[in-house]
Design a protein around this motif. Structure first.
Motif, PDB file in Angstrom:
ATOM      1  N   ASP A 286       6.427   0.573 -10.366  1.00  0.00           N
ATOM      2  CA  ASP A 286       5.005   0.414 -10.059  1.00  0.00           C
ATOM      3  C   ASP A 286       4.556   1.570  -9.182  1.00  0.00           C
ATOM      4  N   ILE A 287       3.366   2.075  -9.450  1.00  0.00           N
ATOM      5  CA  ILE A 287       2.818   3.155  -8.644  1.00  0.00           C
ATOM      6  C   ILE A 287       1.332   2.920  -8.448  1.00  0.00           C
ATOM      7  N   ARG A 288       0.840   3.211  -7.248  1.00  0.00           N
ATOM      8  CA  ARG A 288      -0.562   3.027  -6.920  1.00  0.00           C
ATOM      9  C   ARG A 288      -1.250   4.385  -6.750  1.00  0.00           C
ATOM     10  N   PRO A 289      -2.559   4.441  -6.947  1.00  0.00           N
ATOM     11  CA  PRO A 289      -3.285   5.699  -6.733  1.00  0.00           C
ATOM     12  C   PRO A 289      -3.019   6.263  -5.337  1.00  0.00           C
ATOM     13  N   GLY A 290      -2.672   7.535  -5.290  1.00  0.00           N
ATOM     14  CA  GLY A 290      -2.346   8.203  -4.036  1.00  0.00           C
ATOM     15  C   GLY A 290      -0.893   8.120  -3.647  1.00  0.00           C
TER      16      GLY A 290
ATOM     17  N   SER B 261       0.834  -1.191   0.000  1.00  0.00           N
ATOM     18  CA  SER B 261       0.000   0.000   0.000  1.00  0.00           C
ATOM     19  C   SER B 261       0.876   1.251   0.000  1.00  0.00           C
ATOM     20  N   PRO B 262       0.394   2.319  -0.670  1.00  0.00           N
ATOM     21  CA  PRO B 262       1.159   3.559  -0.648  1.00  0.00           C
ATOM     22  C   PRO B 262       1.412   4.014   0.778  1.00  0.00           C
TER      23      PRO B 262
ATOM     24  N   GLY C   9      -9.339   1.002 -10.671  1.00  0.00           N
ATOM     25  CA  GLY C   9      -8.905   0.108  -9.623  1.00  0.00           C
ATOM     26  C   GLY C   9      -7.640   0.569  -8.918  1.00  0.00           C
ATOM     27  N   ASP C  10      -7.206  -0.247  -7.961  1.00  0.00           N
ATOM     28  CA  ASP C  10      -6.080   0.114  -7.109  1.00  0.00           C
ATOM     29  C   ASP C  10      -4.714  -0.175  -7.717  1.00  0.00           C
TER      30      ASP C  10
END
Length: 427
Positions: free
Chosen positions: A232-236, A32-33, A342-343
Motif C-alpha cells: 500500500d502506498i499513499r500520495p506523498g 499517514s506517510p 483521494g488519499d
C-alpha cells in the motif's frame, strides 16, 4: 531481561509489544506517510562552506546533515591510491515544501587541487512532488581515468540544482550521507564494458502478489527476492526495498499502480516514480507511470547482468551495474494524486525478476567498507526470502500484537533476532 529487536521488545513475564505505527500496519488501519527514516545512529554533522573546514567522512558510517537553499556544503574524504570510493547523498525536502520541475541535488567530488573527479545530479521530475532523492560522487582508480588517482584529501560538494526555480521553497533540506570504498582487484581485468548482453525486455513475472511492506529509508529497506509483491502506498509516500543481485545476474522490474476505487477523474504525470539504486546507493535507472484512475504499469529499461567491467561503459545505467550486492527499489507516489483520487491508500505491485545463475566475482585485495557491501551472502538471500529488514521500522512487522503469549513471543523474537544478527554481521 529485555531483548530488543528493531521495533519490538520481548519482555519476559509480559506480552510482546509493538509500537503504535506497526500495530496499525498489522491491523490494516491507515497510517499517514511518514518522513524519511535515517539510519540508526547516524552522526549529525554540519557541512562546511570552505574546504578548510570540511568534516571528514568515514566510509561505512552514516551521517545526517542539512543543505541550505543556496550555496554549497562541503565534506572531505581521506583516500588511498588504490581503492575506489563512492559517496551517496540523499536529500529530504521538508514535508509540505514545494519543488520546481528541474530542482534537485548535485553531488561532485574534487581532489585537493580542484580537479573534478565526478559529478551527478538527481531531480524531482515532472510531477513536482517533494520526496527523498539521491545522487552519488565517485573517485575511481582505472587505467582509462588518469585523474584523481593520488592518495590524499578529496572533497565532496553538495548543492541544489535550481534553488530559485519557480515554485521551489527556500527551506533547507535534510541530508543523509553514506560513503563506501571498493578495494582494487588482484588481477587487471577488461578495460571496456561487455559488448554483448541480452537487452530484450522479458515478459513481466506472473503470479499472485504477496504482501511485502516497504521501508522508509535506505537503511531500513525491506529485503525481497524474485517474485510478485504488493504494498500500500499513499500520495506523498516513498517506500524502499532491496533486492540481492549477484555477479552475472540480471534484474528486471515492472511496477503497476492499481485502479482507483474513489471514482475520481483527472491525470497525474509520473504519478508513480520507481528508481533503482545500486549497492553504493548510486542511481541506476528509473521509470515514471502516469495515472488517470485506471490501472497503469511501467518497466525499468533493460539492464545488463552485474559485471565488474560494466564500469567502463559510457552509458550511465550500464556503468552503475558494476558490483554485486543489494540493489534498492524506491517507489514514490506523487502528492498530486490525492487531488483527483483521494488519499488512498493505493495498491502498488512490483514484479521482480532476477535471472541468470550467480557467478564468481573479481578477486578483491582487501575488504570493502562497509564489509560485504559488494557481495551477496547466504544471509542476504535468507533475509530476502523472509522479508526481514536489518533492525529498523520495517523489521518484525509480521508479529501480531494480540494472542501471543510470553513463550511464543520470545521464541519468535529470538528466531528473528538470529536473522537480523546474521545480516548485521555480514554488513
Amino acid at each position: 531481561m529485555v531483548v530488543r529487536l528493531g521495533v519490538v521488545a520481548v519482555v519476559l513475564g509480559t506480552t510482546a509489544a509493538v509500537v503504535p505505527g506497526q500495530a496499525a500496519l498489522a491491523a490494516g488501519t491507515a497510517v499517514s506517510p511518514g518522513p524519511y527514516a535515517f539510519a540508526d545512529g547516524a552522526r549529525s554533522i554540519e557541512g562546511a562552506r570552505s574546504t578548510a573546514d570540511a568534516v571528514p567522512l568515514t566510509p561505512g558510517t552514516a551521517y545526517k546533515s542539512s543543505l541550505p537553499s543556496s550555496g554549497k556544503v562541503i565534506y572531505s574524504l581521506q583516500l588511498d591510491a588504490t581503492s575506489n570510493a563512492y559517496v551517496s547523498v540523499t536529500a529530504v525536502p521538508s514535508p509540505g515544501s514545494t519543488v520546481s520541475v528541474i530542482d534537485g541535488l548535485r553531488v561532485s567530488v574534487q581532489d585537493n587541487d580542484g580537479t573534478p573527479c565526478s559529478s551527478d545530479t538527481a531531480n524531482f521530475g515532472a510531477a513536482r512532488s517533494p520526496h527523498p532523492i539521491a545522487a552519488w560522487g565517485r573517485r575511481e582508480i582505472s587505467p582509462t581515468k588518469p585523474l584523481c588517482r593520488e592518495a590524499g584529501t578529496y572533497y565532496v560538494s553538495v548543492e541544489r540544482v535550481d534553488p530559485k526555480g519557480e515554485g521551489s521553497s527556500p527551506d533547507a533540506w535534510d541530508l543523509e550521507l553514506f560513503a563506501t570504498t571498493e578495494p582494487r582487484t588482484a588481477k587487471t581485468g577488461p578495460t571496456s564494458a561487455p559488448e554483448v548482453w541480452n537487452s530484450a525486455s522479458p515478459q513481466p513475472l506472473q503470479g499472485k502478489a504477496e504482501r511485502r511492506p516497504g521501508g522508509a529509508g535506505f537503511a531500513g529497506a525491506t529485503p525481497m527476492d524474485q517474485g510478485v509483491w504488493r504494498d500500500d502506498i499513499r500520495p506523498g509516500q516513498t517506500l524502499f526495498y532491496e533486492v540481492p543481485v549477484d555477479w552475472g545476474q540480471q534484474l528486471q522490474v515492472t511496477a503497476e499502480l492499481a485502479s482507483s476505487a474513489s471514482g475520481g477523474t483527472g491525470y497525474t504525470t509520473d504519478a508513480l516514480d520507481l528508481d533503482l539504486y545500486n549497492p553504493a546507493r548510486g542511481r541506476v535507472a528509473d521509470v515514471g507511470v502516469g495515472y488517470n484512475g485506471d490501472q497503469k504499469s511501467g518497466s525499468l529499461p533493460p539492464l545488463p547482468p552485474v559485471d565488474h567491467a560494466n564500469r567502463h561503459s559510457a552509458i550511465g545505467q550500464v556503468g552503475a551495474m558494476r558490483f554485486a550486492g543489494s540493489y534498492y527499489l524506491v517507489a514514490h507516489l506523487s502528492e498530486s494524486v490525492a487531488d483527483s483520487f483521494g488519499d488512498g491508500p493505493f495498491d502498488v505491485i512490483l514484479r521482480v525478476r532476477v535471472s541468470g545463475a550467480a557467478q564468481g566475482g573479481p578477486e578483491y585485495v582487501g575488504e570493502s567498507q562497509p564489509k560485504g557491501v559488494f557481495e551477496v551472502s547466504d544471509q542476504d538471500r535468507e533475509a530476502a526470502a523472509e522479508g526481514v529488514a536489518g533492525g529498523d521500522d520495517t523489521a518484525m512487522r509480521v508479529v501480531a500484537v494480540g494472542g501471543i503469549g510470553t513463550g511464543s513471543a520470545l521464541l519468535v523474537g529470538l528466531g528473528m533476532w538470529t536473522v537480523l544478527a546474521r545480516r548485521r554481521s555480514a554488513a
